[in-house]
Enzyme design. Structure first.
Site, short mmCIF file in Angstrom:
data_model
loop_
_atom_site.label_atom_id
_atom_site.label_comp_id
_atom_site.label_asym_id
_atom_site.label_seq_id
_atom_site.Cartn_x
_atom_site.Cartn_y
_atom_site.Cartn_z
N CYS A 80 -8.59 -92.26 5.59
CA CYS A 80 -8.54 -91.66 7.16
C CYS A 80 -7.32 -92.36 7.99
O CYS A 80 -7.48 -93.48 8.24
CB CYS A 80 -9.92 -91.81 7.91
SG CYS A 80 -11.17 -91.09 6.98
N GLU A 128 -4.09 -88.60 12.49
CA GLU A 128 -5.32 -88.32 13.98
C GLU A 128 -4.46 -86.98 14.52
O GLU A 128 -3.45 -86.51 14.29
CB GLU A 128 -5.10 -89.30 14.80
CG GLU A 128 -5.51 -90.57 14.37
CD GLU A 128 -5.50 -92.08 15.36
OE1 GLU A 128 -4.75 -91.75 16.38
OE2 GLU A 128 -6.09 -92.92 14.80
N GLY A 143 4.96 -58.95 -9.45
CA GLY A 143 5.16 -57.64 -8.65
C GLY A 143 3.83 -57.64 -7.82
O GLY A 143 3.37 -58.76 -7.42
N GLU A 156 0.83 -86.07 2.64
CA GLU A 156 1.47 -87.22 2.11
C GLU A 156 3.02 -87.34 2.53
O GLU A 156 3.93 -87.87 1.78
CB GLU A 156 1.39 -87.39 0.59
CG GLU A 156 -0.01 -87.36 0.19
CD GLU A 156 -0.64 -88.79 0.05
OE1 GLU A 156 0.22 -89.82 -0.63
OE2 GLU A 156 -1.81 -88.95 0.40
C1 LIG Z 1 -4.96 -80.10 3.70
C2 LIG Z 1 -4.41 -81.26 4.07
C3 LIG Z 1 -5.07 -82.69 3.52
C4 LIG Z 1 -4.78 -83.91 4.38
N1 LIG Z 1 -5.51 -85.08 3.80
C5 LIG Z 1 -5.12 -86.23 4.54
C6 LIG Z 1 -6.01 -87.19 4.12
O1 LIG Z 1 -6.99 -87.41 3.50
N2 LIG Z 1 -5.96 -88.54 5.01
C7 LIG Z 1 -4.75 -88.59 6.13
O2 LIG Z 1 -4.90 -89.38 6.70
N3 LIG Z 1 -4.12 -87.39 6.25
C8 LIG Z 1 -4.09 -86.02 5.68
N4 LIG Z 1 -3.66 -84.94 5.96
C9 LIG Z 1 -2.70 -85.11 7.03
C10 LIG Z 1 -1.30 -85.02 6.71
O3 LIG Z 1 -0.85 -86.11 6.07
C11 LIG Z 1 -0.35 -84.62 7.90
O4 LIG Z 1 -0.88 -83.17 8.30
C12 LIG Z 1 0.82 -84.54 7.78
O5 LIG Z 1 1.52 -86.07 7.51
C13 LIG Z 1 1.91 -84.17 8.75
O6 LIG Z 1 1.28 -84.50 10.22
P1 LIG Z 1 1.05 -83.31 11.04
O7 LIG Z 1 0.28 -82.07 10.43
O8 LIG Z 1 0.73 -83.82 12.57
O9 LIG Z 1 2.42 -82.72 11.49
P2 LIG Z 1 3.51 -83.03 12.49
O10 LIG Z 1 3.84 -84.51 12.50
O11 LIG Z 1 3.08 -82.80 13.77
O12 LIG Z 1 4.96 -82.38 12.01
C14 LIG Z 1 4.95 -81.06 12.64
C15 LIG Z 1 6.55 -80.64 11.89
O13 LIG Z 1 7.54 -81.49 12.45
C16 LIG Z 1 8.23 -82.14 11.54
N5 LIG Z 1 8.58 -83.15 12.12
C17 LIG Z 1 7.85 -84.54 12.49
N6 LIG Z 1 8.63 -85.63 12.88
C18 LIG Z 1 9.77 -85.36 12.31
C19 LIG Z 1 10.99 -86.02 12.40
N7 LIG Z 1 11.12 -87.30 13.18
N8 LIG Z 1 12.12 -85.62 11.88
C20 LIG Z 1 11.97 -84.32 11.35
N9 LIG Z 1 11.12 -83.29 11.53
C21 LIG Z 1 9.78 -84.18 11.91
C22 LIG Z 1 7.40 -82.16 10.60
O14 LIG Z 1 8.02 -82.67 9.36
C23 LIG Z 1 6.73 -80.91 10.52
O15 LIG Z 1 7.44 -80.06 9.92
C24 LIG Z 1 -4.00 -83.88 5.11
C25 LIG Z 1 -3.54 -82.71 5.70
C26 LIG Z 1 -3.67 -81.54 5.30
C27 LIG Z 1 -3.28 -80.25 5.88
#
Ligand SMILES: Cc1cc2nc3c(=O)[nH]c(=O)nc-3n(C[C@H](O)[C@H](O)[C@H](O)COP(=O)(O)OP(=O)(O)OC[C@H]3O[C@@H](n4cnc5c(N)ncnc54)[C@H](O)[C@@H]3O)c2cc1C
Length: 426
Positions: free
Chosen positions: A150, A153, A382, A406
């Site tokens: 985890c 956030e 298709g 990741e």
């Molecule tokens: C199915 C699933 C499983 C997951 N499992 C885990 C887990 O086990 N443990 C855990 O800790 N997390 C987990 N995650 C979380 C995951 O790692 C995050 O969703 C991911 O890191 C992206 O963060 P965010 O969703 O807050 O997107 P955001 O950080 O809000 O990003 C939104 C968009 O903005 C872009 N962006 C943000 N900052 C920049 C920048 N500096 N430059 C250019 N573009 C940018 C991103 O690329 C993205 O397109 C999981 C997520 C999902 C959907």
């Protein structure tokens, strides 16, 4: 698979990772042992995982009976993982992941999600912590458990330096007190062991963070909403709430002395943690890339067979160059991505510096190839490709996560561009 106790497997893994036992030279020729393990995992993926894929995707539930079967044959459990990790070429882990995810990515993640928690313990924990907690993440073949890592956030996804979850040390009881909310945790709330990253010193950003093991049944840890997802639906994803969650002092991974030394170095501005975290990510990303490759390859193989069988205008659709060339490009891209994945895995095993962020490169390429190849597979099928009667629709939904978790594709590009330029690109 060789039988051994969890403790001896831990010891063997540590020993095989020791610097005096350097990794083997890079070779594309797999050893007999590697081929045997690959075929064994493929057999499980084909015979057990794939036939169950559609059902568990629809149910959107953790496929416990399949995790149990994987545990019974030694694929799920510490001994198996230790054996894959211990492989001196570094290629075994990506090969195993590719084969399993070729079967199905949702079930694959339900089986492999625990390794995120294990990797968290492995990268920060002492040998004693490894021996205590890693086997508990998996449980036993008769009573399998899962682990959860985890970090993310609601307001800290790509920007992990802004974590709001706090860890406060209570000297009187020798306990850490965790407070905060974690989001998107794979296996969050259903895990036996949660590895939680929290801020100890807010002013230090990511250098002021530490990882903690939250033992089973700890009061104050509650599962939040289970997320309904686009793909990998057999893998459980949920928020985790930490409300005055008290854990023993010994649950700080790496121990208090190390943490204090690290914080002191960070305050003096001499911290090397950023580099250490970077190499940990670089070393784990190829394995995630290999999972994406498994999906891409499954979609390619399905589309290839379909294109040979489906006839239109009196001939098999593969006889049209537009279809045949698409399939050629799919094969080309998948093989190119695999070479990047294998290179980065081998480099990680050898402890080589990732000067061009080769781990990020491999995950970026494999993730994007998986999204592209699964979309092309739908096109080749298709109308059938667009229905749930055919697996490529599910594969496309599953593949999409590989450009998001990741580290999103944008973040991987940021890491690679900074590594190759030395410029702090934003
Ligand atoms: C199915 C699933 C499983 C997951 N499992 C885990 C887990 O086990 N443990 C855990 O800790 N997390 C987990 N995650 C979380 C995951 O790692 C995050 O969703 C991911 O890191 C992206 O963060 P965010 O969703 O807050 O997107 P955001 O950080 O809000 O990003 C939104 C968009 O903005 C872009 N962006 C943000 N900052 C920049 C920048 N500096 N430059 C250019 N573009 C940018 C991103 O690329 C993205 O397109 C999981 C997520 C999902 C959907």
């Amino acid at each position: 698979m060789e039988a051994s106790t969890a403790e001896s497997a831990v010891a063997a893994t540590l020993e095989s990772n020791a610097p005096e036992n350097p990794a083997a030279p890079f070779s594309l020729e797999l050893s007999q042992d590697q081929k045997d393990i690959r075929d064994w995992v493929h057999g499980f993926a084909e015979g057990v995982v794939r036939p169950a894929a559609a059902e568990w995707d629809e149910r959107e539930e953790t496929p416990w009976p399949i995790i149990s079967e994987a545990a019974k044959i030694g694929l799920y459990g510490f001994e198996g993982i230790a054996q894959f990790w211990g492989d001196e070429t570094g290629l075994m882990l990506p090969i195993v992941n590719e084969e399993l995810f070729w079967g199905d990515a949702g079930i694959g993640m339900a089986i492999m999600g625990t390794t995120l928690a294990v990797a968290g313990i492995f990268s920060s924990g002492t040998p004693e912590q490894l021996a205590e907690w890693v086997p508990q993440c998996f449980g036993t073949p008769d009573d399998p458990k899962v682990g959860s890592f985890c970090v993310s956030e609601p307001d800290a996804g790509s920007d992990v330096s802004s974590l709001r979850t706090r860890a406060r040390y209570d000297e009187a009881s020798d306990e850490w007190v965790l407070n905060g909310q974690k989001a998107w945790a794979t296996n969050g709330g259903i895990a036996k062991v949660h590895v939680v990253v929290a801020t100890v010193d807010q002013e230090l950003g990511s250098r002021g963070q530490a990882a903690f093991v939250v033992p089973p049944d700890t009061k104050g840890l509650e599962m939040g909403t289970k997320v309904k997802k686009h793909g990998i639906r057999a893998s459980h994803t949920a928020d985790v709430f930490l409300d005055d969650c008290r854990i023993p002092g010994a649950c700080l991974l790496g121990g208090k002395e190390k943490l204090e030394e690290r914080l002191a170095r960070a305050r003096e501005g001499t911290s090397s943690r950023k580099q250490a975290a970077m190499s940990t990510f670089e070393a784990s990303r190829p394995t995630v890339g290999a999972q994406a490759l498994g999906i891409a390859r499954a979609a390619y193989e399905y589309a290839l067979d379909y294109a040979k069988e489906r006839t239109q205008f009196g001939r098999a659709i593969i006889e049209n160059q537009s279809i045949a060339f698409t399939l050629a490009d799919m094969k080309l891209e998948i093989d190119a991505a695999r070479l990047l994945v294998w290179r980065a895995s081998w480099m990680g095993r050898r402890g080589m510096p990732f000067e061009a962020a080769e781990g990020s490169m491999s995950k970026l390429k494999a993730g994007e190839v998986a999204v592209w190849a699964t979309e092309r597979a739908i096109q080749i099928l298709g109308g059938n490709g667009y229905t749930r009667e055919y697996p490529v629709e599910r594969m496309h939904r599953d593949a999409k996560i590989y450009t998001i978790f990741e580290g999103t594709s944008e973040i991987q590009r940021l890491v690679v561009s900074r590594a190759i330029s030395g410029v702090h690109i934003r």
